[in-house]
Design an enzyme around this catalytic site. Structure first.
Site, short mmCIF file in Angstrom:
data_model
loop_
_atom_site.label_atom_id
_atom_site.label_comp_id
_atom_site.label_asym_id
_atom_site.label_seq_id
_atom_site.Cartn_x
_atom_site.Cartn_y
_atom_site.Cartn_z
N HIS A 135 42.69 41.39 35.90
CA HIS A 135 41.89 40.50 36.74
C HIS A 135 42.14 40.81 38.22
O HIS A 135 43.05 41.55 38.57
CB HIS A 135 42.23 39.03 36.46
CG HIS A 135 41.67 38.52 35.18
ND1 HIS A 135 42.31 38.68 33.97
CD2 HIS A 135 40.51 37.86 34.90
CE1 HIS A 135 41.58 38.13 33.01
NE2 HIS A 135 40.49 37.62 33.54
N LYS A 139 43.91 35.93 41.15
CA LYS A 139 44.20 35.12 39.96
C LYS A 139 45.70 34.85 39.90
O LYS A 139 46.51 35.77 39.95
CB LYS A 139 43.73 35.83 38.69
CG LYS A 139 43.88 34.98 37.43
CD LYS A 139 43.20 35.65 36.25
CE LYS A 139 43.37 34.83 34.97
NZ LYS A 139 42.71 33.52 35.05
#
EC number: 1.17.1.8
Length: 240
Positions: A135, A139
């Site tokens: 990600h 995040k």
């Protein structure tokens, strides 16, 4: 459909844009810190927004959990990840009086991935399994809620497995009951999930790549459109 947004970060801003494109109306926002730039009415409690037909949550446990303790009957679409066991417990209690939909990943493609995994794991019982997710660098939780969901699917189908999050201190060979779990963070990666089945002289990889965060916003809106017609209960993509 009148929508109350819980959280007004990047994801619910996408929900607002796409929902309005579909003809829905955003009637309010609940956020930890009220912002003068928010173009919608702002509330502190779910029950204050009388016009809402449903609430869509893309927030975090710190904002969401206190709201779940309040008295209301508004259908909820929940996409918060983190503290999953506590969250599920709270949502199951709440679902006795109102419809609640929960998914760690609002992409229907990821739902399909779990169904493929349910078939693959028994077929490849002699293969080692490693899970990897990637990600963007903003995040904060790791591993992702989606990867935890994939691990849970495997756990239901293989006995006595255990997660291994870091191998740098391990000095013995890998055992078959280990499931390696790896998280990558960098750049603007929307979301990538890989399931590696490693056998003798062959490997199989099942992958999902999110190319835009719109898939998560559209998944939440689609779930809300169905949920408002449901009786009280706990719903997922399996029974919505």
């Amino acid at each position: 459909m009148n929508i109350l947004l819980i959280g007004y970060g990047a994801m619910n801003q996408k929900v607002a844009r796409l929902a309005e494109d579909k003809g829905h109306e955003i009637v309010g926002v609940i956020d930890r810190t009220p912002k003068s730039s928010t173009p919608y009415s702002q509330y502190k409690h779910i029950s204050e927004c009388k016009e809402a037909d449903v609430a869509i949550d893309f927030s975090n446990p710190e904002l969401l959990f206190p709201l779940l303790e309040e008295q209301f009957n508004l259908p909820l679409v929940i996409a918060t990840t983190g503290e999953k066991e506590t969250l599920i417990q709270k949502l199951e209690t709440l679902s006795q009086r109102t419809p609640v939909f929960f998914s760690a990943n609002m992409s229907y493609g990821v739902h399909a991935l779990t169904k493929i995994l349910e078939t693959a794991v028994p077929l490849l019982e002699d293969f080692d399994i490693e899970l990897t997710e990637a990600h963007h660098n903003k995040k904060v939780d790791a591993p992702s809620g989606t990867l935890v969901k994939l691990y849970d699917v495997i756990k239901e189908l293989r006995d006595n497995i255990s997660p291994v999050y870091d191998r740098h201190e391990k000095t013995e060979k890998r055992t078959h009951d280990e499931i390696g779990i790896h998280a990558v963070r960098g750049g603007t990666i929307v979301g990538e999930h890989d399931i590696l089945f490693a056998g003798t002289d062959e490997t199989i990889t099942i992958s999902h790549r999110a190319q835009s965060k719109d898939i998560f916003a559209n998944g939440a809106i689609g779930a809300a459109e169905k949920l408002i017609h449901k009786n009280p209960g706990f719903y997922t993509f399996n029974n919505l």
